[in-house]
Scaffold this active site. Structure first.
Site, PDB file in Angstrom:
ATOM      1  N   PHE A 223       0.883  -1.352  -0.154  1.00  0.00           N
ATOM      2  CA  PHE A 223       0.016  -0.020   0.187  1.00  0.00           C
ATOM      3  C   PHE A 223       0.824   1.306   0.147  1.00  0.00           C
ATOM      4  O   PHE A 223       1.695   1.388   0.636  1.00  0.00           O
ATOM      5  CB  PHE A 223      -1.009   0.188   1.407  1.00  0.00           C
TER       6      PHE A 223
ATOM      7  N   ASP B 247       9.238   2.502   1.133  1.00  0.00           N
ATOM      8  CA  ASP B 247       8.162   3.127   1.740  1.00  0.00           C
ATOM      9  C   ASP B 247       7.868   2.838   3.069  1.00  0.00           C
ATOM     10  O   ASP B 247       7.639   1.869   3.609  1.00  0.00           O
ATOM     11  CB  ASP B 247       6.784   2.746   0.989  1.00  0.00           C
TER      12      ASP B 247
ATOM     13  N   LYS C 225       3.056   9.859   7.886  1.00  0.00           N
ATOM     14  CA  LYS C 225       2.336   9.374   9.373  1.00  0.00           C
ATOM     15  C   LYS C 225       2.920  10.024  10.839  1.00  0.00           C
ATOM     16  O   LYS C 225       2.843  11.027  10.999  1.00  0.00           O
ATOM     17  CB  LYS C 225       2.397   7.796   9.286  1.00  0.00           C
TER      18      LYS C 225
END
Ligand SMILES: Cc1ncc(COP(=O)(O)O)c(C=O)c1O
Length: 404
Positions: A139, A224, A253
């Site tokens: 993702f 990532d 995040k």
């Protein structure tokens, strides 16, 4: 305005229905606790979605926000600013990277990484070197490019023609990657531990082998670390415990501890391909976000907090084992640091959302990662008392599901 009745029903009346939020509306938080409009208390094992790395309203972050809030909020990138340069310098000093690009989210950081990888390959090799290889179940965000690179076609289908030359292979399947990669590959994009895909760790040797294949074919290795970064796995960035250095790394995040910010980190020779005018973002690197992120970074990047993540993992694993010994619903507890997944066994397959719902009723916020995994991504400084109280609530939730 102030006496407007704010209810969950209002969501359905005014919001685009791409989310289906819970019934209760949280209004304040402190540490790993959150309270809703009715003053119901929750223990927060979700941390947003792996965002609130220092819990809610951590004094260092509140102070940074207040201080910067009274100085300068936004300028645009026509000017630079002190908080961005300080944060950039700290990220460079603490990692492999020599250059940083700031943006506002994980998807934007990955978008920048993908564009950079393409531009670098075209500049240094040839116009045909555009293939991007990523992993199934991965993702990377919801922009059209990043969701196409993500490994679940269901998320990118139905929006018309997709960005081209993106291929996927199964995570941990080295032979599949060998068969797919070639001198036409410009980048391999991977999470060093798949988060949304189900808390899946790389098998021993996999990450090193991916690095070697990238080197053989002059492809950039993009990590990532939007979910794994900023202490989540017990290292500042997860790559630091893989024995492998990526060429580009993305972070978001937890980087802002709850304030929106993203970053793409890379080497100077690669960064050089993003010359003035090639890429940008209005808000990227704004002083307010960078000041809060700097405070988050200073607080997390200490031996105490990072070692504390590993200690807390132990607390979780010990208690979860006891719960599982009683109720027998998990086939394993996997993940690293404070990114943990309870994998449901066959009997409870597909029912992760039921555990989430029951947890919520018991006053506990948890996450899922797919239909079979209950995910925890709490504050990195959650106290032992909060962990034990949260797990006591989790046990009651498990009992509810198991006993029907
Ligand atoms: C590994 C990873 N990359 C990228 C993203 C997208 O980040 P954002 O939602 O901030 O765009 C996420 C979000 O869950 C993620 O887990």
């Amino acid at each position: 305005m102030s006496d407007m009745a704010v209810t969950r029903e209002l969501f359905d009346q005014v919001m685009v229905p791409n989310y289906a939020p819970s019934k209760s509306i949280p209004v304040r938080g402190l540490g790993a606790r959150v309270w809703d409009q009715q003053d119901k208390e929750f223990i927060d094992f979700a941390g947003g979605i792996a965002v609130n790395c220092l819990g809610h309203c951590h004094p260092a972050l509140v102070n940074a926000l207040k201080e910067q809030g009274e100085k300068l909020w936004h300028l645009s990138n026509v000017w630079t600013n002190e908080p961005a340069l300080r944060l950039g310098k700290k990220l460079v000093d603490a990692t492999f990277a020599e250059r940083v690009y700031f943006c506002n989210s994980g998807a934007e950081a990955n978008e920048a990484a993908l564009k950079l990888a393409r531009r670098y390959a075209i500049e240094h090799f040839n116009a045909e070197k555009t293939q991007i290889i990523a992993f199934k179940q991965g993702f990377h965000g919801r922009t059209f490019f990043t969701v196409t690179v993500g490994g679940q076609a269901a998320y990118s289908d139905g929006f018309g023609p997709k960005p081209a030359d993106v291929d996927h292979v199964p995570y941990n399947d080295l032979e599949a990657l060998k068969a797919m990669i070639s001198d036409r590959t410009c980048a391999v994009v991977m999470e060093p531990l798949q988060g949304e895909g189900g808390i899946i760790s790389p098998e021993p040797g996999f990450v090193k082998a991916v690095r070697e294949l990238c080197d053989q074919h002059n492809a950039l290795l993009v990590f990532d670390e939007v979910q794994t970064g900023v202490g989540r796995t017990g290292a500042l960035y997860a790559y630091m415990e893989t024995g492998v250095t990526p060429d580009i790394l993305t972070s978001a995040k937890a980087l802002g501890g709850g304030f929106p910010i993203g970053a793409m980190l890379t080497r100077a020779d690669i960064a050089a391909s993003l010359k003035p005018g090639t890429h940008g973002s209005t808000y990227g690197g704004n002083p307010l976000a960078c000041a809060v992120a700097e405070a988050a970074f200073d607080t997390v990047n200490t031996p105490d907090v990072l070692a504390g993540v590993k200690e807390r993992e132990g607390w979780y694993r010990e208690e979860l084992e006891k719960i599982n010994a009683k109720y027998g619903c998990f086939s394993e507890v996997r993940g690293k640091g404070l990114l943990l997944g309870c994998v449901l066994n066959e009997q409870f397959a597909g029912r992760a959302k039921d555990f989430l719902q029951a947890s919520s009723e018991e006053g506990l916020m948890v996450l899922v990662a797919g239909a079979n995994v209950v995910r925890f991504a709490p504050s990195l400084v959650i106290t032992r008392e909060e962990v034990l109280e949260g797990l006591a609530r989790f046990e009651r939730a498990v009992a509810r599901v198991v006993n029907g």
